[in-house]
Design a protein around this motif. Structure first.
Motif, mmCIF file in Angstrom:
data_model
loop_
_atom_site.group_PDB
_atom_site.id
_atom_site.type_symbol
_atom_site.label_atom_id
_atom_site.label_comp_id
_atom_site.label_asym_id
_atom_site.label_seq_id
_atom_site.Cartn_x
_atom_site.Cartn_y
_atom_site.Cartn_z
ATOM 1 N N ILE A 171 0.846 -1.189 0.000
ATOM 2 C CA ILE A 171 0.000 0.000 0.000
ATOM 3 C C ILE A 171 0.884 1.243 0.000
ATOM 4 O O ILE A 171 2.096 1.170 0.232
ATOM 5 N N ASP A 172 0.275 2.376 -0.251
ATOM 6 C CA ASP A 172 1.006 3.633 -0.253
ATOM 7 C C ASP A 172 1.631 3.879 1.115
ATOM 8 O O ASP A 172 1.043 3.556 2.147
ATOM 9 N N GLY A 173 2.843 4.425 1.120
ATOM 10 C CA GLY A 173 3.515 4.745 2.370
ATOM 11 C C GLY A 173 4.404 3.652 2.921
ATOM 12 O O GLY A 173 4.981 3.808 3.996
ATOM 13 N N THR A 174 4.568 2.544 2.201
ATOM 14 C CA THR A 174 5.380 1.437 2.721
ATOM 15 C C THR A 174 6.852 1.546 2.345
ATOM 16 O O THR A 174 7.660 0.753 2.814
ATOM 17 N N GLY A 175 7.210 2.496 1.488
ATOM 18 C CA GLY A 175 8.618 2.701 1.148
ATOM 19 C C GLY A 175 9.064 2.059 -0.144
ATOM 20 O O GLY A 175 10.263 1.867 -0.361
ATOM 21 N N LYS A 176 8.150 1.744 -1.041
ATOM 22 C CA LYS A 176 8.498 1.053 -2.292
ATOM 23 C C LYS A 176 9.499 1.842 -3.136
ATOM 24 O O LYS A 176 10.476 1.284 -3.625
ATOM 25 N N SER A 177 9.261 3.127 -3.300
ATOM 26 C CA SER A 177 10.144 3.937 -4.154
ATOM 27 C C SER A 177 11.557 3.994 -3.579
ATOM 28 O O SER A 177 12.541 3.826 -4.306
ATOM 29 N N THR A 178 11.660 4.212 -2.292
ATOM 30 C CA THR A 178 12.972 4.278 -1.636
ATOM 31 C C THR A 178 13.688 2.936 -1.736
ATOM 32 O O THR A 178 14.876 2.875 -2.085
ATOM 33 N N GLN A 179 12.981 1.848 -1.457
ATOM 34 C CA GLN A 179 13.607 0.529 -1.511
ATOM 35 C C GLN A 179 13.993 0.147 -2.933
ATOM 36 O O GLN A 179 15.033 -0.491 -3.151
ATOM 37 N N SER A 180 13.206 0.552 -3.917
ATOM 38 C CA SER A 180 13.559 0.304 -5.320
ATOM 39 C C SER A 180 14.871 0.989 -5.668
ATOM 40 O O SER A 180 15.753 0.403 -6.295
ATOM 41 N N ARG A 181 14.989 2.252 -5.244
ATOM 42 C CA ARG A 181 16.207 3.014 -5.524
ATOM 43 C C ARG A 181 17.420 2.378 -4.840
ATOM 44 O O ARG A 181 18.476 2.197 -5.470
ATOM 45 N N LEU A 182 17.288 2.003 -3.570
ATOM 46 C CA LEU A 182 18.400 1.380 -2.840
ATOM 47 C C LEU A 182 18.802 0.050 -3.466
ATOM 48 O O LEU A 182 19.993 -0.263 -3.581
ATOM 49 N N ALA A 200 1.011 3.688 7.626
ATOM 50 C CA ALA A 200 1.173 4.103 6.238
ATOM 51 C C ALA A 200 0.613 5.507 6.034
ATOM 52 O O ALA A 200 1.251 6.355 5.398
ATOM 53 N N LEU A 201 -0.564 5.770 6.572
ATOM 54 C CA LEU A 201 -1.158 7.103 6.439
ATOM 55 C C LEU A 201 -0.325 8.154 7.163
ATOM 56 O O LEU A 201 -0.190 9.280 6.676
ATOM 57 N N ASP A 202 0.263 7.789 8.304
ATOM 58 C CA ASP A 202 1.162 8.718 9.003
ATOM 59 C C ASP A 202 2.366 9.052 8.130
ATOM 60 O O ASP A 202 2.780 10.210 8.056
ATOM 61 N N ARG A 203 2.931 8.051 7.462
ATOM 62 C CA ARG A 203 4.081 8.296 6.588
ATOM 63 C C ARG A 203 3.693 9.186 5.411
ATOM 64 O O ARG A 203 4.456 10.063 5.025
ATOM 65 N N ILE A 204 2.525 8.933 4.830
ATOM 66 C CA ILE A 204 2.066 9.758 3.710
ATOM 67 C C ILE A 204 1.964 11.213 4.170
ATOM 68 O O ILE A 204 2.429 12.124 3.482
ATOM 69 N N GLY A 205 1.413 11.434 5.350
ATOM 70 C CA GLY A 205 1.291 12.789 5.887
ATOM 71 C C GLY A 205 2.628 13.398 6.239
ATOM 72 O O GLY A 205 2.869 14.591 5.990
ATOM 73 N N ARG A 226 7.942 -1.774 8.831
ATOM 74 C CA ARG A 226 7.952 -0.900 10.010
ATOM 75 C C ARG A 226 9.380 -0.557 10.405
ATOM 76 O O ARG A 226 9.620 0.440 11.063
ATOM 77 N N ARG A 227 10.306 -1.402 10.005
ATOM 78 C CA ARG A 227 11.710 -1.224 10.379
ATOM 79 C C ARG A 227 12.325 -0.046 9.638
ATOM 80 O O ARG A 227 11.742 0.477 8.699
ATOM 81 N N ASP A 228 13.541 0.338 10.044
ATOM 82 C CA ASP A 228 14.173 1.458 9.346
ATOM 83 C C ASP A 228 14.607 1.035 7.943
ATOM 84 O O ASP A 228 14.651 -0.156 7.621
ATOM 85 N N LEU A 229 14.910 2.017 7.122
ATOM 86 C CA LEU A 229 15.203 1.784 5.704
ATOM 87 C C LEU A 229 16.273 0.729 5.479
ATOM 88 O O LEU A 229 16.134 -0.128 4.614
ATOM 89 N N GLU A 230 17.353 0.825 6.249
ATOM 90 C CA GLU A 230 18.471 -0.097 6.051
ATOM 91 C C GLU A 230 18.078 -1.534 6.389
ATOM 92 O O GLU A 230 18.474 -2.468 5.695
ATOM 93 N N GLU A 231 17.297 -1.704 7.454
ATOM 94 C CA GLU A 231 16.868 -3.055 7.838
ATOM 95 C C GLU A 231 15.940 -3.657 6.784
ATOM 96 O O GLU A 231 16.032 -4.848 6.481
#
Length: 190
Positions: free
Chosen positions: A8-19, A133-138, A175-180
């Protein structure tokens, strides 16, 4: 190798794709990253509808299919045939989820797509509860758009999680940080 990141939106797909693309690049692999909807004519219409008001359910599904067919023909298939790593931020699994919420049968959506769209080698479902997820979107400065309503996102999440037993699917707790999260994705690929 063909890799798709979903959720769903806000789960970090774009960031994880780039990494993930950076990681493959560091290994000397040629990488192509893309997203759906694309920036092509059908994809632009879909993106515009997120802020201007959703299309009819039938038109929306038709535009997604046309956008994906063009994407497969012009980028995905040629890149795979050239031996590149293809990483997508969303694919037909999102269509199953988001249009499934609008009343279409997710299984039928999948069947239609798999007549022309290659099945990925790896599907990473980045999972996060809807409230976070909604918190991240905001927190990224965005307002929830027409695709990001709480009840609809919960139903989408349920559809994504229904894919967890597919042999190519991996559910990753985002829920974990980006690196994890990135480490968990790489571990599955290893």
């Amino acid at each position: 190798m063909f890799i798709v990141l979903e959720g769903i939106d806000g789960t970090g797909k774009s960031t994880q794709s780039r990494l993930l693309a950076e990681w493959f690049g560091q290994q000397g692999r040629e990488v192509v990253t893309s997203r759906e909807p694309t920036d092509g004519p059908w994809g632009r219409k879909l993106r515009e509808s997120a802020s201007t008001g959703r299309l009819s359910a039938e038109d929306e599904l038709e535009y997604f299919l046309k956008d994906r067919k063009q994407h497969v023909d012009e980028l995905i298939q040629p890149s795979l045939e050239a031996g590149k790593v293809v990483i997508l931020d969303r694919y037909y699994f999102s269509t199953m989820a988001y249009q499934g919420v609008r009343g279409f049968d997710p299984t039928e959506i999948r069947r239609k797509n798999e007549t022309f769209a290659p099945v990925p080698d790896h599907l990473f479902i980045l999972d996060l509860d809807v409230d976070r997820a909604l918190d991240r979107i905001g927190s990224r400065g965005d307002a929830a758009n027409e695709f990001e309503r709480r009840d609809a996102l919960q139903k989408c999440r349920d559809i994504f999680l229904s894919l967890k037993d597919e042999p190519f699917a991996h559910v990753i707790d985002s829920r974990r940080d980006l690196e994890e999260v990135q480490e968990a994705i790489r571990a599955e690929l290893a």
